[in-house]
Design an enzyme around this catalytic site. Structure first.
Site, PDB file in Angstrom:
ATOM      1  N   GLY A   1     -19.160 -35.611  -0.493  1.00 59.22           N
ATOM      2  CA  GLY A   1     -19.738 -34.728   0.526  1.00 59.22           C
ATOM      3  C   GLY A   1     -21.206 -34.384   0.379  1.00 59.22           C
TER       4      GLY A   1
ATOM      5  CG  ASP B   1     -19.308 -30.707   0.224  1.00 58.75           C
ATOM      6  OD1 ASP B   1     -18.836 -29.952  -0.644  1.00 58.75           O
ATOM      7  OD2 ASP B   1     -18.620 -31.587   0.789  1.00 58.75           O
TER       8      ASP B   1
ATOM      9  CG  ASP C   1     -13.016 -23.154   0.789  1.00 59.96           C
ATOM     10  OD1 ASP C   1     -13.225 -22.151   1.473  1.00 59.96           O
ATOM     11  OD2 ASP C   1     -11.962 -23.831   0.890  1.00 59.96           O
TER      12      ASP C   1
ATOM     13  CE  LYS D   1     -15.360 -23.164   5.002  1.00 57.86           C
ATOM     14  NZ  LYS D   1     -14.053 -23.813   5.153  1.00 57.86           N
TER      15      LYS D   1
ATOM     16  CG  PHE E   1     -12.065 -27.464   7.975  1.00 63.88           C
ATOM     17  CD1 PHE E   1     -11.756 -27.295   6.633  1.00 63.88           C
ATOM     18  CD2 PHE E   1     -12.369 -28.738   8.442  1.00 63.88           C
ATOM     19  CE1 PHE E   1     -11.750 -28.379   5.760  1.00 63.88           C
ATOM     20  CE2 PHE E   1     -12.364 -29.830   7.580  1.00 63.88           C
ATOM     21  CZ  PHE E   1     -12.055 -29.644   6.238  1.00 63.88           C
ATOM     22  CB  VAL E   2     -17.986 -26.710   8.931  1.00 64.19           C
ATOM     23  CG1 VAL E   2     -18.030 -25.333   9.582  1.00 64.19           C
ATOM     24  CG2 VAL E   2     -18.159 -26.594   7.415  1.00 64.19           C
TER      25      VAL E   2
ATOM     26  CG  ASP F   1     -14.025 -35.195   4.240  1.00 62.82           C
ATOM     27  OD1 ASP F   1     -14.480 -34.322   3.472  1.00 62.82           O
ATOM     28  OD2 ASP F   1     -12.871 -35.648   4.135  1.00 62.82           O
TER      29      ASP F   1
ATOM     30  NE  ARG G   1     -16.762 -38.331   3.310  1.00 62.65           N
ATOM     31  CZ  ARG G   1     -16.306 -37.322   2.549  1.00 62.65           C
ATOM     32  NH1 ARG G   1     -17.003 -36.218   2.440  1.00 62.65           N
ATOM     33  NH2 ARG G   1     -15.157 -37.433   1.912  1.00 62.65           N
TER      34      ARG G   1
HETATM   35  P1  IMP Z   1     -13.080 -25.254  -3.358  1.00 64.59           P
HETATM   36  O1  IMP Z   1     -12.680 -26.000  -4.581  1.00 64.59           O
HETATM   37  O2  IMP Z   1     -11.959 -24.490  -2.739  1.00 64.59           O
HETATM   38  O3  IMP Z   1     -14.310 -24.394  -3.548  1.00 64.59           O
HETATM   39  O4  IMP Z   1     -13.411 -26.333  -2.261  1.00 64.59           O
HETATM   40  C1  IMP Z   1     -14.546 -27.087  -2.308  1.00 64.59           C
HETATM   41  C2  IMP Z   1     -14.298 -28.425  -1.663  1.00 64.59           C
HETATM   42  O5  IMP Z   1     -13.374 -28.323  -0.554  1.00 64.59           O
HETATM   43  C3  IMP Z   1     -15.589 -28.943  -1.109  1.00 64.59           C
HETATM   44  O6  IMP Z   1     -16.232 -29.780  -2.050  1.00 64.59           O
HETATM   45  C4  IMP Z   1     -15.145 -29.678   0.126  1.00 64.59           C
HETATM   46  O7  IMP Z   1     -14.851 -31.021  -0.210  1.00 64.59           O
HETATM   47  C5  IMP Z   1     -13.851 -29.040   0.557  1.00 64.59           C
HETATM   48  N1  IMP Z   1     -14.051 -28.102   1.686  1.00 64.59           N
HETATM   49  C6  IMP Z   1     -13.923 -26.764   1.678  1.00 64.59           C
HETATM   50  N2  IMP Z   1     -14.187 -26.224   2.876  1.00 64.59           N
HETATM   51  C7  IMP Z   1     -14.484 -27.266   3.681  1.00 64.59           C
HETATM   52  C8  IMP Z   1     -14.861 -27.364   5.080  1.00 64.59           C
HETATM   53  O8  IMP Z   1     -14.974 -26.383   5.849  1.00 64.59           O
HETATM   54  N3  IMP Z   1     -15.096 -28.622   5.547  1.00 64.59           N
HETATM   55  C9  IMP Z   1     -15.004 -29.730   4.763  1.00 64.59           C
HETATM   56  N4  IMP Z   1     -14.681 -29.692   3.468  1.00 64.59           N
HETATM   57  C10 IMP Z   1     -14.414 -28.460   2.938  1.00 64.59           C
HETATM   58 MG    MG Z   2     -15.406 -32.565  -1.011  1.00 65.67          MG
END
Ligand code: IMP
Ligand code: MG
Length: 183
Positions: free
Chosen positions: A46, A101, A104, A132, A153-154, A160, A166
């Protein structure tokens, strides 16, 4: 073939906004890491666009490497993180700028930071294009954040949905998601 841009309900961050903010982030990084032995580590896949734009604006003698990490969700909330590409460069004693990228829940960055810490870098700083805050479950120090966004969700500019979208140049919210949180 359908136009991927036609699946976007609305643009959240435009190309112009991205360009401006990436320049600002690059300037901050350049100031903060001047004189350091900098290794920029991008998370696959990403960060492709963000990283390419960011490093071209950082006027420092940096090194560039990648870590691959994927989360395999089983349809529930549980997701197992699997490393798909290991770091090639030695970061021992060096300054690491870890780029993702989107931040979350923080699970991904937590796992990567823990792994990198085992390689004894001088310091690790994190840089994410998007954050977020409402979704955070792990306490991650995000040193450089491009944009705080709402819990939606973006896709686009590297991000992606099921590996698609992407290549869109701006960041937008998808129309009617068939699956709510497939990542
Ligand atoms: P985390 O481990 O929950 O912080 O998630 C991080 C990963 O989830 C990022 O590297 C993204 O690949 C994916 N992700 C989280 N939110 C989104 C979104 O809104 N769009 C696309 N990918 C996301
Ligand atoms: Mg990712």
């Amino acid at each position: 073939m359908s136009d991927p841009a036609a699946d976007i309900a609305r643009v959240l961050v435009s190309e112009e906004e991205i360009r401006r903010r990436v320049s600002e982030l690059a300037e901050q990084v350049q100031t903060d890491f001047a004189g350091r032995d900098l290794v920029v580590v991008g998370l696959l896949t990403g960060t492709l666009m963000f990283l390419a734009d960011l490093v071209r604006e950082i006027d420092l003698p940096l090194r560039l490497d990648f870590i691959g990490v994927s989360s395999y969700r089983d349809g529930t909330e549980s997701a197992e993180l699997v490393f798909t590409k290991e770091l090639k460069l030695d970061v021992n004693g060096r300054d690491v700028l870890l780029v993702d990228d989107i931040l979350d829940t923080g699970k991904t960055l937590r796992a990567v930071i823990d792994k990198l810490n085992g390689m004894a870098p001088r310091q690790i700083r994190t840089c994410v294009l998007l954050s977020k805050k409402a979704r955070r479950e792990y306490d991650i120090p995000a040193d450089y954040i491009g944009f705080e966004i709402p819990d939606e969700f973006v896709v686009g500019y590297g991000l992606d949905y099921a590996e698609k979208y992407r290549n869109l140049p701006s960041i937008g919210v998808l129309k009617e998601l068939a699956v709510s949180r497939e990542r």
